[in-house]
Write a protein that holds these residues in place. Structure first.
Motif, PDB file in Angstrom:
ATOM      1  N   LEU A   3       7.517  15.122  -0.652  1.00  0.00           N
ATOM      2  CA  LEU A   3       8.534  14.271   0.064  1.00  0.00           C
ATOM      3  C   LEU A   3       9.769  14.840  -0.649  1.00  0.00           C
ATOM      4  CD1 LEU A   3       9.328  11.984   1.809  1.00  0.00           C
ATOM      5  CD2 LEU A   3       9.408  10.468  -0.028  1.00  0.00           C
ATOM      6  N   LEU A   4       9.954  15.012  -1.827  1.00  0.00           N
ATOM      7  CA  LEU A   4      11.074  15.539  -2.467  1.00  0.00           C
ATOM      8  C   LEU A   4      11.500  16.682  -1.894  1.00  0.00           C
ATOM      9  CD1 LEU A   4      13.068  14.190  -4.559  1.00  0.00           C
ATOM     10  CD2 LEU A   4      11.846  15.704  -6.320  1.00  0.00           C
ATOM     11  N   TYR A   5      10.549  17.576  -2.083  1.00  0.00           N
ATOM     12  CA  TYR A   5      10.849  19.109  -1.408  1.00  0.00           C
ATOM     13  C   TYR A   5      11.007  19.151  -0.071  1.00  0.00           C
ATOM     14  CZ  TYR A   5      10.510  23.598  -3.191  1.00  0.00           C
ATOM     15  OH  TYR A   5      10.697  24.955  -3.667  1.00  0.00           O
ATOM     16  N   GLY A   6      10.635  18.242   0.629  1.00  0.00           N
ATOM     17  CA  GLY A   6      10.829  18.094   1.908  1.00  0.00           C
ATOM     18  C   GLY A   6      12.172  17.840   2.230  1.00  0.00           C
ATOM     19  N   THR A  28      12.035  16.322 -11.264  1.00  0.00           N
ATOM     20  CA  THR A  28      10.688  17.019 -11.592  1.00  0.00           C
ATOM     21  C   THR A  28      10.377  16.446 -13.114  1.00  0.00           C
ATOM     22  OG1 THR A  28      11.318  18.756 -10.149  1.00  0.00           O
ATOM     23  CG2 THR A  28       9.371  19.010 -11.507  1.00  0.00           C
ATOM     24  N   ARG A  29      11.420  16.897 -13.909  1.00  0.00           N
ATOM     25  CA  ARG A  29      11.223  16.738 -15.407  1.00  0.00           C
ATOM     26  C   ARG A  29      10.887  15.055 -15.581  1.00  0.00           C
ATOM     27  NH1 ARG A  29      15.704  18.945 -19.270  1.00  0.00           N
ATOM     28  NH2 ARG A  29      15.917  20.093 -17.506  1.00  0.00           N
ATOM     29  N   LYS A  30      11.723  14.361 -15.213  1.00  0.00           N
ATOM     30  CA  LYS A  30      11.522  12.757 -15.428  1.00  0.00           C
ATOM     31  C   LYS A  30      10.202  12.533 -15.027  1.00  0.00           C
ATOM     32  CE  LYS A  30      13.760   8.866 -14.230  1.00  0.00           C
ATOM     33  NZ  LYS A  30      14.698   8.147 -12.812  1.00  0.00           N
ATOM     34  N   ASN A  31       9.621  12.802 -13.967  1.00  0.00           N
ATOM     35  CA  ASN A  31       8.268  12.477 -13.718  1.00  0.00           C
ATOM     36  C   ASN A  31       7.118  13.144 -14.165  1.00  0.00           C
ATOM     37  OD1 ASN A  31       8.332  10.293 -11.267  1.00  0.00           O
ATOM     38  ND2 ASN A  31      10.015  11.854 -10.961  1.00  0.00           N
ATOM     39  N   ALA A  32       7.522  14.365 -14.881  1.00  0.00           N
ATOM     40  CA  ALA A  32       6.216  15.019 -15.524  1.00  0.00           C
ATOM     41  C   ALA A  32       6.114  14.570 -16.824  1.00  0.00           C
ATOM     42  CB  ALA A  32       7.003  16.538 -15.638  1.00  0.00           C
ATOM     43  N   HIS A  33       6.728  13.527 -17.473  1.00  0.00           N
ATOM     44  CA  HIS A  33       6.660  13.005 -18.728  1.00  0.00           C
ATOM     45  C   HIS A  33       5.833  11.664 -18.511  1.00  0.00           C
ATOM     46  CE1 HIS A  33       8.539  16.162 -20.657  1.00  0.00           C
ATOM     47  NE2 HIS A  33       9.557  15.754 -20.398  1.00  0.00           N
ATOM     48  N   VAL A  58       0.880  -1.404   0.008  1.00  0.00           N
ATOM     49  CA  VAL A  58      -0.062   0.056  -0.065  1.00  0.00           C
ATOM     50  C   VAL A  58       0.725   1.223  -0.043  1.00  0.00           C
ATOM     51  CG1 VAL A  58      -1.671   1.330   1.262  1.00  0.00           C
ATOM     52  CG2 VAL A  58      -1.848  -1.128   1.241  1.00  0.00           C
ATOM     53  N   PHE A  59       1.793   1.149   1.069  1.00  0.00           N
ATOM     54  CA  PHE A  59       2.735   2.492   0.954  1.00  0.00           C
ATOM     55  C   PHE A  59       3.283   2.664  -0.284  1.00  0.00           C
ATOM     56  CE2 PHE A  59       6.626   4.345   2.006  1.00  0.00           C
ATOM     57  CZ  PHE A  59       6.392   5.540   2.467  1.00  0.00           C
ATOM     58  N   TRP A  60       4.054   1.466  -0.852  1.00  0.00           N
ATOM     59  CA  TRP A  60       4.974   1.720  -2.126  1.00  0.00           C
ATOM     60  C   TRP A  60       4.264   2.044  -3.156  1.00  0.00           C
ATOM     61  CZ3 TRP A  60       9.484   2.954  -1.655  1.00  0.00           C
ATOM     62  CH2 TRP A  60      10.467   2.529  -0.498  1.00  0.00           C
ATOM     63  N   LYS A  61       2.948   1.307  -3.418  1.00  0.00           N
ATOM     64  CA  LYS A  61       2.213   1.458  -4.690  1.00  0.00           C
ATOM     65  C   LYS A  61       1.036   2.616  -4.752  1.00  0.00           C
ATOM     66  CE  LYS A  61       3.950  -2.005  -6.741  1.00  0.00           C
ATOM     67  NZ  LYS A  61       4.132  -3.363  -6.408  1.00  0.00           N
ATOM     68  N   VAL A  62       0.692   2.895  -3.505  1.00  0.00           N
ATOM     69  CA  VAL A  62      -0.373   3.906  -3.485  1.00  0.00           C
ATOM     70  C   VAL A  62       0.102   5.204  -2.728  1.00  0.00           C
ATOM     71  CG1 VAL A  62      -2.896   4.362  -2.806  1.00  0.00           C
ATOM     72  CG2 VAL A  62      -2.114   2.089  -3.274  1.00  0.00           C
ATOM     73  N   THR A  63       0.466   5.176  -1.503  1.00  0.00           N
ATOM     74  CA  THR A  63       0.654   6.212  -0.977  1.00  0.00           C
ATOM     75  C   THR A  63       2.068   7.075  -1.711  1.00  0.00           C
ATOM     76  OG1 THR A  63      -0.024   5.176   0.895  1.00  0.00           O
ATOM     77  CG2 THR A  63       1.145   7.340   1.369  1.00  0.00           C
ATOM     78  N   PRO A  82       3.735   7.253  -4.667  1.00  0.00           N
ATOM     79  CA  PRO A  82       3.481   7.933  -5.745  1.00  0.00           C
ATOM     80  C   PRO A  82       2.811   9.214  -5.541  1.00  0.00           C
ATOM     81  CG  PRO A  82       3.061   5.603  -6.114  1.00  0.00           C
ATOM     82  CD  PRO A  82       3.239   5.953  -4.640  1.00  0.00           C
ATOM     83  N   SER A  83       1.817   9.191  -4.868  1.00  0.00           N
ATOM     84  CA  SER A  83       1.313  10.463  -4.670  1.00  0.00           C
ATOM     85  C   SER A  83       1.725  11.676  -3.792  1.00  0.00           C
ATOM     86  CB  SER A  83      -0.349  10.308  -4.127  1.00  0.00           C
ATOM     87  OG  SER A  83      -0.225   9.805  -2.934  1.00  0.00           O
TER      88      SER A  83
END
Lengths: 254, 330, 364
Positions: free
Chosen positions: A179-182, A249-254, A166-171, A173-174
């Motif tokens: 998290l990254l910014y933190g 950010t860029r990688k994930n934007a696509h 649940v944590f890895w697949k659901v929480t 990614p969203s």
């Protein structure tokens, strides 16, 4: 016009650091960076960040999970407590560890008897940095996860997913942006912290001096070029942090 | 019905795993890193009485430092609001080479250790620096004057404004502007009548964040301020020097009184942001105070949109970050 | 009900974990400590062998001595290796004298302290780390080198400052750090006070008047000596900097002889920065012998020469003769002659509510 503003406000300081650092030539620059004390400071700064950032990240995720996915009494209190280090001056943040672990502090006599050094040594610096960077990740995540609610996770669980899944697949990614910014804020603060670390460091050259402290020392010794050289190192670390953030950010934007 | 719902809810919550370990770890880690050390501070009595508090907080030198801190922070935040809007506008509305790079650079003041920013700015604006030497013939001294402090605070505060305005601008519906244009509105009028009103709340937020951050900024200001009592001594500096004299009580007094103003301004923000969540349906309920209309509502709307979660988290958290920044002298 | 239980379990788990960690820490430490006595016992057991092993000393000092001890540590290391066949390495810590003293009290394990004034070493003694009578342990009140307070002015001396009275003339700005936070600033203050006493036939009230007047000419009160120097030199604020003689020479040397010059007042204070062994630490670490030798060697010809090269006034006659030109004769009075002990001085002048607090009203 906007370009000018940007140049003036942000690029100029950046260029100044580099140009002041290189003012007396690349040799002086290189000498300042390859100085054993500067290297030791760099190692220490990276070590401290490498210890504190993961610890505080794990804490931040755990705390945010607990606070946002469950209802319990004392939730408000817990949230407020997490903010506590924000409301306390970093100098005080350093001071409390002196009060606890100092020779005249609570554990002072015991530590002395067992010959363990906490303050004026690396553990103290790590603790002080942990303290000041403590809330960053949690504070980024809590509002985010609050917003997302628990439906997705609950659905996943009803479909038979395990807790980790649940944590890895659901929480995860969203919340990855928050998290990254933190983590980035936490890391930047961990590497740049001055006030709290200054109190517990003891300023032993080559041993308990972090990069920001080393910048100050060189500045006070009238070695301005060397001071800017070390500052430029911190600047590069900051730029690298921004770059990583941008790439992700860029990688994930696509 | 309500009871059933509640039970249902509870049952659902119990579905999720990890409460025990999460709670356990949180409490454990927090006690270790924060609570135990902090209790040392509480038990170590500072000897702060009301009289002492009052005499410290109203000392002329302390009062002057508030004036300087508040004044420079307000001016810096004001200038930043204009410049930040400009930057955000250009970054959102135009395409140019290296846009991504410029965009990333906006965050530099967040990531750069403040001491580094401080020495760099001092080098630029002191009488023999790049800009300082240009200003000197005009009789303008930047470094070691309130002007220098303001400039340092502008550096520190600019990302706050850009990062709050940018997403709103990104989402502003362009067709409204185009409609306005086709209806014969000039560019200026379109900007003033159509765009600006939607931006006002985020500009206000940006202003408040930059302002709050500016009040508490220490690292970058300490180098450029010159540290002159009554003239360029900022409040955080005064706190630091009281701490250096081991005058913890005095430091606490100054801190409490100088924190209260950014605290008010930030708690206002957080209050309007999360304190008053109404069901989405009741959003339009006619009248409402100016604040409600211009500050609370748009903020809430802004921070609700899921696809803006990145900014949203930045924004709502920014209020806190700003407060923390203003409280501490780091 | 269920929820409550879970909260309780959570909190309990957390607290249990704290306790567990403490226990683990205790456990690992007991093993650690059981190992350490054997380690620390060896120096006493086998002195002859031990002398071959290298040793490390931590010297906790104040700001302006960085350059001095950089040089001296190398010299002493060479001397000691030759004399005793033992390698000695140094760790240095520098900062404001009071802050450094505080750090040592709080547990910074200094073998020796070399601070700006006796008061800071007295504070460490009071905390029980240094034994009574440290002043007599080494020659000259345990001050191997001395200094004094001089004036640093801008090139050409535009305000024509020659002596103390010139400092309180209209339009003269004086830079000195805060006596409450800086050791060096206390010497500045006491030098001014001593001068005024002398000029007014030991009239305390007049002395107080003069010092009060002097501080109205201070635009910036930095917290430390180095900060004040930076203010004067880098920020170009003020007309005259009250500074340690060594600090004044160093800034001329480092930042350009074409910018500043030194003015020697007619009378000034003999500043005696003392050194001491931190008894508790050296006994624990078994470093007493080398620490004593380290401080004693400061009095040797080589040590004194290094001190003089770094603009400290040497106490050894042969060396001071050699450096006669560098250190012009100024009439110097000692703290003991004019003010008594550090404790008395501190209580009277610098503690909260003391004379300094009464005369210094910022902004007035």
């Amino acid at each position: 016009m906007a370009g000018l503003v940007l140049l003036w406000l942000i690029v100029l300081p950046l260029v100044t650091v580099l140009s002041e650092a290189l003012k007396r030539g690349i040799d002086v620059y290189w000498a300042a960076l390859s100085d054993p004390d500067a290297r030791a400071a760099l190692r220490l700064t990276l070590l401290v960040a490498a210890i504190t950032v993961p610890l505080n990240t794990v804490f931040g995720v755990m705390a945010a999970w607990t606070i946002t996915k469950f209802q319990f009494k004392g939730k408000k209190l817990l949230t407020t407590l997490i903010d506590l280090p924000f409301a306390i001056s970093p100098v005080i943040g350093g001071l409390i560890f002196v009060l606890v672990f100092g020779r005249q502090g609570w554990f002072g006599p015991w530590l002395e008897a067992h010959d363990i050094k906490i303050i004026f040594a690396v553990p103290g610096i790590v603790l002080a940095t942990l303290f000041v960077t403590f809330p960053f990740v949690a504070k980024e995540l809590i509002p985010l996860m609050e917003e997302q609610g628990t439906q997705d996770e609950e659905a996943a669980v009803t479909l038979g997913a395990s807790g980790w899944q649940v944590f890895w697949k659901v929480t995860l990614p969203s919340i990855r942006w928050g998290l990254l910014y933190g983590i980035i804020l936490c890391n930047a603060r961990a590497m740049g912290e001055f006030g709290a670390v200054s109190v517990v460091s003891g300023h032993i050259r080559g041993e308990t001096n972090t990069l920001p402290l080393h910048v100050e020392i060189l500045y006070n010794e009238y070695q301005f070029s060397a001071s800017f050289a070390v500052a430029s190192l911190l600047l590069l670390l900051a730029l690298a942090t921004l770059l990583i953030k941008n790439l992700l950010t860029r990688k994930n934007a696509h | 019905m309500a009871v059933a719902n509640k039970q249902n809810n509870r049952a659902a919550r119990r579905v999720l795993p990890g409460f025990g370990i999460g709670m356990g770890f949180t409490v454990f880690y927090m006690s270790l890193v924060v609570l135990v050390p902090l209790s040392a501070l509480l038990l170590n009595k500072t000897g702060l009485t009301w009289d002492k508090f009052w005499s410290v907080a109203t000392d002329p030198r302390v009062l002057a430092s508030y004036r300087i801190s508040l004044g420079t922070a307000a001016i810096a935040a004001g200038v930043n609001t204009v410049l930040g809007l400009l930057l955000a506008w250009v970054l959102v509305r135009y395409d140019f080479p290296g846009k991504r790079l410029w965009d990333a650079l906006i965050d530099l003041p967040f990531a750069l250790p403040t001491a580094v920013a401080g020495v760099a700015l001092t080098a630029i604006y002191s009488a023999n620096g790049w800009i300082g030497s240009l200003l000197a013939p005009l009789g303008i001294k930047a470094a070691f004057t309130p002007l220098g402090i303001t400039i340092a605070l502008m550096f520190i505060g600019i990302p706050f404004v850009v990062r709050t305005v940018q997403p709103v601008l990104q989402d502003a519906e362009r067709d409204v502007e185009e409609a306005a244009a086709t209806l014969g509105a000039g560019r200026w009028r379109t900007f003033r009548a159509v765009i600006l009103p939607t931006l006002v709340p985020s500009l206000l937020t940006g202003f408040a964040l930059a302002f709050a951050r500016g009040i508490g900024e220490y690292g970058s200001v300490v180098f450029i301020s010159g540290n002159m009592p009554m003239k360029t001594e900022i409040a955080p500096l005064l706190i630091m020097s009281k701490l250096e004299q081991f005058d913890y009580a005095g430091a606490t007094a100054v801190r409490c009184s100088c924190c209260s103003s950014p605290f008010c301004c930030c708690s206002a923000l957080t209050y309007f942001n999360i304190g008053r969540v109404r069901p989405p349906g009741s959003r339009r309920r006619g009248g409402g105070t100016w604040l409600e209309l211009y500050l609370a509502e748009p903020l809430r709307r802004l921070w609700r949109r899921p696809h803006r979660q990145r900014w949203r988290s930045r924004g709502s958290n920014g209020a806190w970050s700003a407060w923390q920044a203003s409280c501490c002298c780091g | 009900m269920d929820m409550k239980k879970r909260i309780k379990t959570g909190v309990l788990t957390g607290l249990a974990a704290v306790m567990a960690l403490t226990l683990v820490a205790c456990g690992s430490q007991t093993t650690g400590s059981s190992a350490s006595p054997s380690g620390s016992a060896s120096p006493a057991d086998s002195e002859s062998k031990e002398s071959k092993e290298s040793v490390e000393l931590l010297n906790v000092s104040y700001d302006p001595t960085r350059e001095l001890y950089d040089q001296y540590n190398k010299a002493f290391a060479a001397y000691w290796e030759q004399a005793q066949g033992q390698k000695v390495t140094f760790k240095q810590s520098h900062g404001g004298s009071g802050k450094q003293s505080r750090s040592v009290i709080d547990g910074l394990e200094a073998d020796v302290v070399t601070l700006a004034l006796g008061y800071d070493i007295d504070a460490i003694r009071e905390a029980g780390l240094i034994e009574e009578g440290w002043e007599e342990e080494f020659e000259h009140n345990s001050s191997p080198y001395t200094s004094t307070i001089v004036f640093l002015v801008r090139k050409g001396n535009p305000k024509n400052i020659q002596d103390w009275p010139d400092l309180v003339q209209d339009g003269v700005e004086v830079i000195t750090p805060n006596p409450k936070t800086s050791g060096g600033a206390r010497w500045n203050y006491l030098a001014a006070w001593g001068y005024a006493l002398k000029a007014n036939g030991n009239d305390e009230a007049k002395a107080q008047e003069f010092v009060k007047e002097l501080f109205t000419h201070v635009p910036v009160l930095d917290s430390g000596a180095r900060g004040a120097t930076t203010t004067f030199v880098e920020r170009e604020i003020g007309d005259v900097l009250l500074a340690w003689e060594n600090e004044a020479y160093l800034s001329i040397h480092e930042l350009g002889p074409d910018k500043f010059e030194i003015v020697n007042p007619s009378v000034s204070i003999l500043a005696e920065p003392p050194v001491a062994i931190v008894d508790k630490v050296v006994d624990k670490r078994g470093t007493r012998e080398v620490a004593e030798a380290y401080l004693n060697y400061l009095y040797s010809e080589e040590g004194q020469t290094i001190a003089a090269d770094n603009y400290y006034r040497p106490t050894l006659d042969s060396v001071s003769e050699k450096y006669q030109e560098q250190f012009p004769a100024i009439e110097l009075f000692t703290l003991r002659d004019v003010f008594g002990t550090w404790e008395e001085t501190q209580n009277k002048h610098f503690n909260d509510g003391g004379i300094f607090d009464q005369i210094y009203v910022p902004g007035s």
